[in-house]
Design a protein around this motif. Structure first.
Motif, PDB file in Angstrom:
ATOM      1  N   ILE A 288       0.835  -1.202   0.000  1.00  0.00           N
ATOM      2  CA  ILE A 288       0.000   0.000   0.000  1.00  0.00           C
ATOM      3  C   ILE A 288       0.871   1.254   0.000  1.00  0.00           C
ATOM      4  CG2 ILE A 288      -1.639   1.341   1.391  1.00  0.00           C
ATOM      5  CD1 ILE A 288      -2.881  -1.330   2.259  1.00  0.00           C
ATOM      6  N   GLU A 289       1.962   1.221   0.760  1.00  0.00           N
ATOM      7  CA  GLU A 289       2.874   2.371   0.783  1.00  0.00           C
ATOM      8  C   GLU A 289       3.458   2.646  -0.600  1.00  0.00           C
ATOM      9  OE1 GLU A 289       3.665   4.546   3.209  1.00  0.00           O
ATOM     10  OE2 GLU A 289       2.072   3.606   4.374  1.00  0.00           O
ATOM     11  N   GLU A 294      -4.402  -1.916  -6.781  1.00  0.00           N
ATOM     12  CA  GLU A 294      -5.068  -3.008  -7.493  1.00  0.00           C
ATOM     13  C   GLU A 294      -4.462  -4.357  -7.117  1.00  0.00           C
ATOM     14  OE1 GLU A 294      -5.033  -2.285 -11.647  1.00  0.00           O
ATOM     15  OE2 GLU A 294      -6.296  -0.494 -11.545  1.00  0.00           O
ATOM     16  N   GLN A 295      -3.133  -4.417  -7.043  1.00  0.00           N
ATOM     17  CA  GLN A 295      -2.477  -5.664  -6.651  1.00  0.00           C
ATOM     18  C   GLN A 295      -2.830  -6.038  -5.212  1.00  0.00           C
ATOM     19  OE1 GLN A 295       1.757  -5.882  -7.590  1.00  0.00           O
ATOM     20  NE2 GLN A 295       1.490  -4.388  -9.210  1.00  0.00           N
ATOM     21  N   VAL A 296      -2.918  -5.018  -4.351  1.00  0.00           N
ATOM     22  CA  VAL A 296      -3.233  -5.266  -2.947  1.00  0.00           C
ATOM     23  C   VAL A 296      -4.625  -5.869  -2.809  1.00  0.00           C
ATOM     24  CG1 VAL A 296      -3.788  -4.110  -0.771  1.00  0.00           C
ATOM     25  CG2 VAL A 296      -1.672  -3.557  -1.956  1.00  0.00           C
ATOM     26  N   LEU A 299      -4.698  -9.412  -3.985  1.00  0.00           N
ATOM     27  CA  LEU A 299      -4.002 -10.277  -3.032  1.00  0.00           C
ATOM     28  C   LEU A 299      -4.850 -10.507  -1.784  1.00  0.00           C
ATOM     29  CD1 LEU A 299      -1.229 -11.680  -2.930  1.00  0.00           C
ATOM     30  CD2 LEU A 299      -0.408  -9.766  -1.560  1.00  0.00           C
ATOM     31  N   LEU A 300      -5.515  -9.452  -1.306  1.00  0.00           N
ATOM     32  CA  LEU A 300      -6.355  -9.588  -0.112  1.00  0.00           C
ATOM     33  C   LEU A 300      -7.528 -10.536  -0.367  1.00  0.00           C
ATOM     34  CD1 LEU A 300      -6.372  -5.891   1.155  1.00  0.00           C
ATOM     35  CD2 LEU A 300      -5.385  -7.867   2.333  1.00  0.00           C
ATOM     36  N   LYS A 301      -8.109 -10.480  -1.554  1.00  0.00           N
ATOM     37  CA  LYS A 301      -9.219 -11.386  -1.876  1.00  0.00           C
ATOM     38  C   LYS A 301      -8.742 -12.839  -1.898  1.00  0.00           C
ATOM     39  CE  LYS A 301     -12.018  -8.055  -4.456  1.00  0.00           C
ATOM     40  NZ  LYS A 301     -12.557  -7.641  -5.780  1.00  0.00           N
ATOM     41  N   ARG A 302      -7.530 -13.068  -2.420  1.00  0.00           N
ATOM     42  CA  ARG A 302      -6.984 -14.426  -2.405  1.00  0.00           C
ATOM     43  C   ARG A 302      -6.734 -14.894  -0.974  1.00  0.00           C
ATOM     44  NH1 ARG A 302      -2.330 -14.112  -7.102  1.00  0.00           N
ATOM     45  NH2 ARG A 302      -3.720 -13.984  -8.918  1.00  0.00           N
TER      46      ARG A 302
END
Length: 580
Positions: A288-289, A294-296, A299-302
């Motif tokens: 996030i920093e 979008e990648q975050v 990744l969080l959904k996975r």
């Protein structure tokens, strides 16, 4: 010399073939040995010793091309018993080096093998599960063939090409060993590059290979590399085991971020969580920093699907990601989704929203968000107040900012250095430099360490109110704290002293700046020359002008300063003219 005795070949002293061998190999000592002959011999011989190889094949003909061709032939064909074949290939590999070195035929053959030979043999040994031999050989190849002229990418290309050339008989075991080899050689950057290289080519490194790279990075203190390894394996769905989590927690601890991350997770969830959750939250915060929202989110959904993170933690981090890039609308939509799913907004989520509103300059929305937070029985914490105070002072809301500061002080929290600098800058800009200094003193008593920006605000403030002595005192305090002022701070110091009319002290600091080997600027000379012109000291102003022109041809006074100097000199000449 070898003699045939009843179908057996007996080696005499001086070299010969020991043990049994196929009849097809009997003629190799008298006829030129082709790679096909040698590979056939190695594939069917139970044990190829150095003596047997010396008796069977002419040593003088073992060139790089010969060795490469033999190993490629063995690597391309699967064998019923891969271990004897691999051991014979290893014996042939070492024998060919010694045999070539002892040969006296001109021109002398090279004394070391090509990189391709190393790579092919490593894959052969890996296929036979001779991992110790393969690892030793691979580390030797990396040490010999990887240098500044031969980069890691070139080595990876050669190693993967050998794997592909092995065809259907190939195994990925050797590719995993490559990551381990880099890790053992304490080359974490190269280990990470190998992981990325293999992943791009559809070969995912094993979990143990990822852990080896992670351990090498942690041991070397290459924390950025360690996080990149952890991120890559998580994105490629190679999920962490206990060893991985322990390594990541170790990185967090050595970075000094473990306690802060644990506190943040506890603030979101309301109680302590497992180390695995802490490790994955730390990875998410790092991404996030870097504004990779979008990648975050992906990744969080996975992680949610794999039950790696709890629902409230994942949703809170998504809100934080949107707020970090200033997308308050998406953040609010995510908050509504949280409430619809039965999740209660926590102090971390409210603080993220307050930060987004403050960055937008919407202090009224931030205040309403704070009131909602309090009405829900959720207590603000230090970061909540930091955002509110910094936002108020950025908007020139001095009174409101000081009110938030008083509330923060009563709760026992301490400002962070960024919010403190914003507050001091706002107070000094409004002429409240004495109050700013007193507040800084109080915060330093609570452990706050000022930086260059802190002192820069005070210097500018004292320059506005004309307090030269306090400007000099600040410079000495910075020297006492061993803070390197730099050109920016020296410029502010000299400008402030010139504004106060204390040109003598300004020149002293100018000289101190030069002693620190900091380059002079045209602005500094302009300020000093203009100051002496205003004090009607044309002689000193001319001296500084001459020094400026001789010091550096790039230093040129501004047109305003030059005209001021010209008018002052003309006025002096007219005053002392004999005709006047």
């Amino acid at each position: 010399m070898a003699v045939n005795a009843g179908g057996r070949v007996v080696a005499r002293r001086g070299g010969g073939l020991l043990g049994r061998r196929p009849a097809s190999a009997l003629s190799t000592a008298t006829t030129p040995a082709t790679p096909q002959h040698i590979s056939h011999y190695l594939a069917h011989q139970p044990r190829a010793t150095w003596e047997a190889l010396s008796a069977a094949f002419p040593a003088g003909e073992m060139s790089h091309g010969h060795v490469d061709a033999v190993l490629l032939s063995l690597a391309r064909h699967p064998h019923a018993s891969p271990e004897p074949v691999a051991r014979n290939a290893l014996a042939f590999f070492h024998w060919s080096t010694a045999a070539a070195a002892s040969s006296s035929s001109p021109p002398p053959p090279p004394s070391s093998h090509s990189l391709r030979s190393y790579c092919l043999l490593v894959h052969l040994l890996s296929r036979a599960a001779l991992f110790r031999d393969a690892s030793v050989l691979l580390e030797s190849a990396i040490s010999k063939h990887q240098s500044s002229l031969f980069s890691a990418s070139c080595f990876l290309d050669a190693f993967f090409a050998a794997y592909e050339d092995s065809g259907t008989a190939a195994t990925t075991r050797g590719l995993h060993l490559l990551v381990h080899a880099y890790a053992r050689l304490r080359l974490p950057g190269e280990a990470l590059e190998a992981c990325r290289y293999l992943a791009r080519r559809g070969v995912l490194p094993s979990l143990s290979a990822f852990n080896a790279a992670l351990h090498a990075a942690q041991r070397a203190g290459s924390f950025d590399v360690a996080w990149d390894v952890f991120e890559l394996m998580t994105q490629k769905r190679m999920y962490a085991n206990q060893s991985t989590i322990e390594l990541v927690i170790g990185v967090l601890s050595r970075e000094g971020k473990l306690a802060k991350t644990v506190a943040l997770v506890e603030r979101i969830h309301g109680k302590k969580c497992a180390p695995g959750i802490v490790a994955h939250v730390a990875l998410t915060l790092r991404m996030i920093e870097e504004n990779r929202v979008e990648q975050v989110i992906l990744l969080l959904k996975r992680m949610l699907q794999r039950n790696i993170l709890l629902d409230d933690i994942a949703y809170s981090l998504i809100v934080h990601a949107y707020c970090h890039i200033g997308d308050a609308k998406s953040a609010l939509e995510q908050c509504d989704d949280m409430v619809c799913r039965g999740r209660r907004l926590n102090a971390f989520v409210y603080t993220c929203l307050i930060r987004a509103h403050c960055c937008e300059g919407s202090m009224d929305k931030a205040a309403r968000c704070l009131q909602e937070m309090l009405s829900m029985g959720t207590k603000p914490y230090d970061e909540t107040y930091n955002h509110l105070i910094a936002g108020c002072f950025r908007q020139g809301m001095i009174k409101e900012g000081l009110a938030y500061f008083d509330n923060m002080h009563e709760e026992g929290f301490v400002l962070d250095i960024g919010s403190c600098n914003k507050m001091l800058e706002g107070l000094c800009s409004s002429g409240e430099v004495r109050k700013a200094n007193n507040l800084l003193t109080a915060m330093m008593d609570k452990g706050l360490l000022p930086d260059k920006d802190t002192y820069l605000s005070l210097i500018n403030g004292y320059g506005k109110v004309g307090d030269a002595q306090c400007i000099v005192n600040i410079y000495h305090e910075m020297e006492h704290r061993r803070l390197d002022p730099g050109v920016e701070v020296f410029t502010a110091l000299i400008k402030g002293l010139c504004r106060c009319g204390n040109l003598k002290e300004a020149e002293k600091l100018f000289a101190a700046m030069k002693k620190k080997t900091l380059a002079s600027t045209s602005d500094l000379y302009d300020m000093l020359i203009s100051g002496y012109c205003e004090k009607r000291n044309a002689k000193r102003a001319l001296w500084l002008y001459d020094k400026m022109m001789t010091e550096n041809e790039k230093l040129v006074p501004s047109p305003e300063t030059f005209m001021m100097l010209v008018r002052r000199v003309i006025k002096v000449k007219n005053t002392y003219s004999p005709d006047s």
